[in-house]
Design an enzyme around this catalytic site. Structure first.
Site, PDB file in Angstrom:
ATOM      1  N   ASP A 108       0.856  -1.194   0.000  1.00 16.99           N
ATOM      2  CA  ASP A 108       0.000   0.000   0.000  1.00 16.99           C
ATOM      3  C   ASP A 108       0.889   1.240   0.000  1.00 16.99           C
ATOM      4  O   ASP A 108       1.685   1.431   0.913  1.00 16.99           O
ATOM      5  CB  ASP A 108      -0.882  -0.045   1.257  1.00 16.99           C
ATOM      6  CG  ASP A 108      -1.667   1.242   1.445  1.00 16.99           C
ATOM      7  OD1 ASP A 108      -1.958   1.906   0.425  1.00 16.99           O
ATOM      8  OD2 ASP A 108      -1.976   1.581   2.600  1.00 16.99           O
ATOM      9  N   ASP A 112      -3.970   4.025   2.790  1.00 19.66           N
ATOM     10  CA  ASP A 112      -5.389   3.725   3.035  1.00 19.66           C
ATOM     11  C   ASP A 112      -5.590   2.264   3.464  1.00 19.66           C
ATOM     12  O   ASP A 112      -6.727   1.813   3.634  1.00 19.66           O
ATOM     13  CB  ASP A 112      -6.253   4.050   1.801  1.00 19.66           C
ATOM     14  CG  ASP A 112      -5.954   3.156   0.614  1.00 19.66           C
ATOM     15  OD1 ASP A 112      -4.978   2.363   0.687  1.00 19.66           O
ATOM     16  OD2 ASP A 112      -6.694   3.219  -0.385  1.00 19.66           O
ATOM     17  N   ASP A 116      -1.968  -1.142  -3.716  1.00 16.85           N
ATOM     18  CA  ASP A 116      -2.307  -0.384  -4.922  1.00 16.85           C
ATOM     19  C   ASP A 116      -1.210  -0.520  -5.977  1.00 16.85           C
ATOM     20  O   ASP A 116      -0.165  -1.121  -5.730  1.00 16.85           O
ATOM     21  CB  ASP A 116      -2.563   1.091  -4.562  1.00 16.85           C
ATOM     22  CG  ASP A 116      -1.531   1.612  -3.582  1.00 16.85           C
ATOM     23  OD1 ASP A 116      -0.335   1.419  -3.846  1.00 16.85           O
ATOM     24  OD2 ASP A 116      -1.924   2.180  -2.527  1.00 16.85           O
ATOM     25  N   ASP A 185      -5.993 -10.005 -15.150  1.00 15.52           N
ATOM     26  CA  ASP A 185      -6.947 -11.067 -14.815  1.00 15.52           C
ATOM     27  C   ASP A 185      -8.314 -10.614 -15.317  1.00 15.52           C
ATOM     28  O   ASP A 185      -8.867  -9.629 -14.818  1.00 15.52           O
ATOM     29  CB  ASP A 185      -6.959 -11.200 -13.283  1.00 15.52           C
ATOM     30  CG  ASP A 185      -7.480 -12.523 -12.807  1.00 15.52           C
ATOM     31  OD1 ASP A 185      -8.438 -13.036 -13.415  1.00 15.52           O
ATOM     32  OD2 ASP A 185      -6.956 -13.032 -11.798  1.00 15.52           O
ATOM     33  N   ASP A 286     -10.690 -15.758 -15.835  1.00 17.88           N
ATOM     34  CA  ASP A 286     -11.347 -16.315 -14.659  1.00 17.88           C
ATOM     35  C   ASP A 286     -12.454 -17.313 -15.038  1.00 17.88           C
ATOM     36  O   ASP A 286     -13.261 -17.030 -15.934  1.00 17.88           O
ATOM     37  CB  ASP A 286     -11.961 -15.124 -13.903  1.00 17.88           C
ATOM     38  CG  ASP A 286     -12.502 -15.483 -12.549  1.00 17.88           C
ATOM     39  OD1 ASP A 286     -11.689 -15.750 -11.656  1.00 17.88           O
ATOM     40  OD2 ASP A 286     -13.737 -15.491 -12.385  1.00 17.88           O
ATOM     41  N   GLU A 355      -8.415 -20.153 -16.173  1.00 13.85           N
ATOM     42  CA  GLU A 355      -8.708 -20.822 -14.908  1.00 13.85           C
ATOM     43  C   GLU A 355      -9.885 -21.738 -15.190  1.00 13.85           C
ATOM     44  O   GLU A 355     -10.944 -21.279 -15.635  1.00 13.85           O
ATOM     45  CB  GLU A 355      -9.069 -19.806 -13.824  1.00 13.85           C
ATOM     46  CG  GLU A 355      -9.159 -20.451 -12.460  1.00 13.85           C
ATOM     47  CD  GLU A 355     -10.299 -19.942 -11.595  1.00 13.85           C
ATOM     48  OE1 GLU A 355     -10.291 -20.237 -10.399  1.00 13.85           O
ATOM     49  OE2 GLU A 355     -11.200 -19.260 -12.105  1.00 13.85           O
ATOM     50  N   HIS A 426      -4.779 -17.017  -4.749  1.00 11.47           N
ATOM     51  CA  HIS A 426      -5.573 -16.232  -3.804  1.00 11.47           C
ATOM     52  C   HIS A 426      -6.839 -16.966  -3.366  1.00 11.47           C
ATOM     53  O   HIS A 426      -7.625 -16.423  -2.600  1.00 11.47           O
ATOM     54  CB  HIS A 426      -5.950 -14.906  -4.467  1.00 11.47           C
ATOM     55  CG  HIS A 426      -6.784 -15.141  -5.691  1.00 11.47           C
ATOM     56  ND1 HIS A 426      -6.290 -15.761  -6.813  1.00 11.47           N
ATOM     57  CD2 HIS A 426      -8.088 -14.882  -5.941  1.00 11.47           C
ATOM     58  CE1 HIS A 426      -7.256 -15.862  -7.703  1.00 11.47           C
ATOM     59  NE2 HIS A 426      -8.352 -15.335  -7.198  1.00 11.47           N
ATOM     60  N   ASP A 427      -7.061 -18.170  -3.862  1.00 17.77           N
ATOM     61  CA  ASP A 427      -8.281 -18.928  -3.533  1.00 17.77           C
ATOM     62  C   ASP A 427      -8.000 -20.132  -2.644  1.00 17.77           C
ATOM     63  O   ASP A 427      -8.907 -20.926  -2.387  1.00 17.77           O
ATOM     64  CB  ASP A 427      -8.947 -19.454  -4.810  1.00 17.77           C
ATOM     65  CG  ASP A 427      -9.547 -18.344  -5.645  1.00 17.77           C
ATOM     66  OD1 ASP A 427      -9.902 -17.292  -5.080  1.00 17.77           O
ATOM     67  OD2 ASP A 427      -9.667 -18.525  -6.871  1.00 17.77           O
TER      68      ASP A 427
HETATM   69  C1  NOJ Z   1     -12.240 -17.530  -9.472  1.00 16.39           C
HETATM   70  C2  NOJ Z   1     -11.407 -16.503  -8.782  1.00 16.39           C
HETATM   71  O1  NOJ Z   1     -10.076 -16.950  -8.693  1.00 16.39           O
HETATM   72  C3  NOJ Z   1     -12.048 -16.260  -7.432  1.00 16.39           C
HETATM   73  O2  NOJ Z   1     -11.247 -15.487  -6.596  1.00 16.39           O
HETATM   74  C4  NOJ Z   1     -13.388 -15.623  -7.673  1.00 16.39           C
HETATM   75  O3  NOJ Z   1     -14.051 -15.454  -6.456  1.00 16.39           O
HETATM   76  C5  NOJ Z   1     -14.259 -16.476  -8.589  1.00 16.39           C
HETATM   77  N1  NOJ Z   1     -13.531 -16.980  -9.711  1.00 16.39           N
HETATM   78  C6  NOJ Z   1     -15.408 -15.672  -9.105  1.00 16.39           C
HETATM   79  O4  NOJ Z   1     -14.926 -14.697 -10.003  1.00 16.39           O
HETATM   80 MG    MG Z   2      -3.515   2.123  -1.021  1.00 14.49          MG
END
Ligand code: NOJ
Ligand code: MG
Length: 642
Positions: A108, A112, A116, A185, A286, A355, A426-427
């Site tokens: 950041d 905030d 970013d 993405d 995605d 993905e 990130h999932d």
């Molecule tokens: C896959 C993404 O990696 C995930 O983070 C997202 O919540 C879902 N698709 C819906 O877009």
């Molecule tokens: Mg920021």
């Protein structure tokens, strides 16, 4: 040339199903979900069973309509993947190391509390020093952030928290000046409900935008079908103003786009072009395999729902027009207009990475095979959990499953196939925590995972934090979660009613806590209040500390990436696995043009004896110390000298 395969019907056998690309993937998936071994389908008696018999015997178990759905799915697949042999066609994305940035949690710059674009620009040295070739940014487009940017309200604008279009232009140039590439993405299975298209559709469902989405007439008390949302509850919500149901496979605020409408496909191709013109090198797309839904949106089968956790999946995970829409997008969106004039060094087609949840090895090959002209790479997820387990189960992941998956997949690839190598994003929770949360093994295990990824055959995708051995967080209260998926599971109003303990193992928030840059109170991530809390206070696991420590995971990543960069055999070379039946031992040779390496990894927390090798070896890397045995999670890399 693609080979067709014969139509299947009730007279076909289990063996016929297993010989079919989607049949094989579906069967493997069912066995994986049930935690059963493949030996089951290899039994000749089972293979010879006709589907009509299976239906009679298992009818009650699998429910009505299962066989029809299965046959329809299989018969929709026009081709079998081709098997080519010979040298691999080089492409930059086959040799590159990718690094995924989750911008909200990276750095950041303005206090905030939210990461970013300028924060990324300020930390490009870190990424460059690691040896990364291409950055992938999770979404940075305008978004109300119900799903942290995976709900886009304007594809041609930057999210206000992240910065401006000027900032992204600067980031693109800064990457290119350093010899790195950058991909974004793109979320086009759905938009945000704040997108102008959806607002217009909602205002006038009969107007031109009504058909951009799946809007269905009806009454508020009867759902159009039984499909489930991945974020709890049904996949439909009633729009009282429009008097329509809207389909959303994810959050209520993420309505699905209707790709059967050619206008939608044109919009997407234009968005891709617009960004290519700004200089980006491609996109990660995605949930891109969800774009083609079966006509009429029929109910999902209950047996499939019980296996896959969600109802309806089989009606859209490999829909009837998937291949056609992807080939069209490649041609109309990803192919640079005027590429020929731009001359050498320009990639005529920007990289297209999908993905693809639910896609197995064979369907993955159909989506990415060199002669298919669809995607370049896919992310499948079958290796992320052990057989019979899901992300929400609290268990110790056995790395022997990853080994089996990699060995089996490799045996099925031809020279025209290329795969991604990843286990964090990130999932998903952090892999170190899933495998072995004992802090004494953290560094060794972090290095073992690095070696499997960076010296395996395929394109590695490192997720931010992996390079400093990031681990899961001890969230203990509902208020600490930020992710819509976890929050919905925790709250009855969101459709779930689970406890913190049951959500903890699988929460996506583990991987979304900020990067730990240094040992200051907010770890150099922000001068303000971070949008999601830090939990960890261990020493030795920040970038600053690891930079100074020659034995750190960070320096190990750097050295392996450099080794990979210096030796084509480690990028494009063949791979030959050795002693595959030896549990806890993972070993493989990489070879190209007379140069060869042997990599050995101990997959367990006990010492093990490596097999004897006849080749003469010069050991280049050893994370454990002296010669045999291999210490817990030890990595050894040898050069073959004869
Ligand atoms: C896959 C993404 O990696 C995930 O983070 C997202 O919540 C879902 N698709 C819906 O877009
Ligand atoms: Mg920021």
């Amino acid at each position: 040339m693609q080979a067709g395969h014969r139509r299947l019907d009730r007279g076909s056998t289990i063996g016929d199903v297993y010989a079919h690309p989607l049949g094989r993937d579906a069967t493997d998936k069912i066995l994986l979900a049930l935690g059963r071994s493949r030996r089951w389908v290899n039994n000749p008696l089972i293979r010879r069973l006709r589907l009509s018999v299976v239906e009679r015997l298992g009818g009650r178990f699998v429910g009505d309509g299962f066989m029809d759905t299965l046959l329809q799915l299989l018969n929709d697949v026009p081709d079998s993947p081709t098997h080519t042999t010979g040298p691999v066609t080089p492409h930059w994305w086959k040799e590159a190391v990718f690094y995924q940035v989750y911008p909200r949690s990276f750095a950041d710059s303005d206090g905030d509390g939210i990461g970013d674009l300028r924060g990324i620009i300020n930390h490009l040295d870190h990424i460059e020093e690691l040896g990364v070739d291409c950055l992938w940014l999770s979404p940075i487009f305008a978004s109300p952030n119900e799903d942290n940017g995976y709900d886009i309200s304007d594809y041609r604008e930057v999210m206000s928290e992240m910065g401006t279009l000027d900032d992204i232009d600067e980031l693109i140039s800064a990457c290119h000046e350093r010899g790195m590439r950058i991909i974004l993405d793109l979320v086009v299975n759905h938009t945000s409900d704040q997108h102008a298209w959806f607002r217009a559709a909602r205002e006038d469902p009969e107007g031109p935008y009504g058909d951009y989405y799946y809007l269905r007439r009806g009454t508020p008390d009867t759902l159009p079908n039984n499909w489930a949302s991945y974020f709890s509850g049904p996949a439909w919500s009633w729009l009282d103003d429009a008097k329509r149901w809207a389909l959303h496979l994810f959050a209520v605020s993420q309505p699905d786009l209707n790709w059967d409408n050619p206008a939608v496909r044109r919009e997407v191709a234009d968005v891709v072009h617009w960004w290519l013109d700004r200089g980006i090198d491609g996109f990660r797309l995605d949930v891109i395999n969800f774009i083609s839904k079966r006509e009429g949106l029929p109910d999902g089968n209950e047996f499939v729902a019980s296996l896959m956790e969600f109802s309806g999946v089989e009606q859209y995970f490999h829909g009837p027009h998937l291949h056609e829409y992807l080939a069209e997008l490649r041609r109309d969106g990803f192919t640079r207009r005027g590429a020929v004039e731009e001359g050498p060094g320009c990639d005529p087609v920007a990289v297209m990475i999908g993905e693809t949840p639910g896609i197995g090895v064979e369907t993955g090959r159909l989506l990415t095979g060199e002669d298919r002209n669809e995607l370049d790479l896919v992310f499948g997820f079958d290796h992320l959990d052990n057989p019979g387990k899901t992300r929400w189960d609290d268990y110790r992941y056995d790395l022997n499953h990853l080994k089996r998956y990699m060995v089996d997949r490799q045996a099925r690839l031809g020279s025209g196939d290329w795969v991604s190598l990843f286990w964090e994003n990130h999932d998903n929770p952090r892999m170190i925590s899933k495998v072995d949360p004992d802090p004494r093994h953290r560094t060794a295990l972090g290095k073992a995972l690095a070696a499997i990824q960076l010296l395996g055959r395929g394109t590695p995708f490192i997720y931010q934090g992996q390079e400093i051995a990031a681990v899961n967080q001890d969230f203990s209260d509902v208020s600490e979660f930020r992710d819509i998926e976890s929050i919905n599971r925790l709250s009855p109003s969101g459709g779930g009613a689970e406890s913190v303990n049951t959500v903890l193992a699988g929460s996506r928030d583990h991987a979304r806590t900020p990067m730990r840059w240094d040992t200051s109170p907010c770890h150099g991530f922000t001068m303000g209040e971070p949008w999601i809390g830090f939990h960890e206070d261990s020493t030795g696991y920040t970038v600053a500390e690891q930079r100074e420590d020659p034995e750190s995971v960070l320096n190990f990543y750097r050295s392996l990436i450099e080794l990979r960069r210096n030796h084509a055999a480690l990028r494009l070379g063949d791979i030959r696995f050795v002693a595959v039946h030896r549990r806890d031992y993972f070993g493989w040779f990489r070879e190209l043009d007379g140069e060869a390496f042997l990599v050995e990894v101990n997959l367990s927390s006990e010492s093990i004896l490596p097999p004897h090798h006849h080749e003469s070896l010069e050991t280049l890397v050893s994370t454990g110390g002296d010669n045999s045995p291999l210490t817990p999670y030890e990595v050894r890399v040898h050069r073959v000298t004869s």
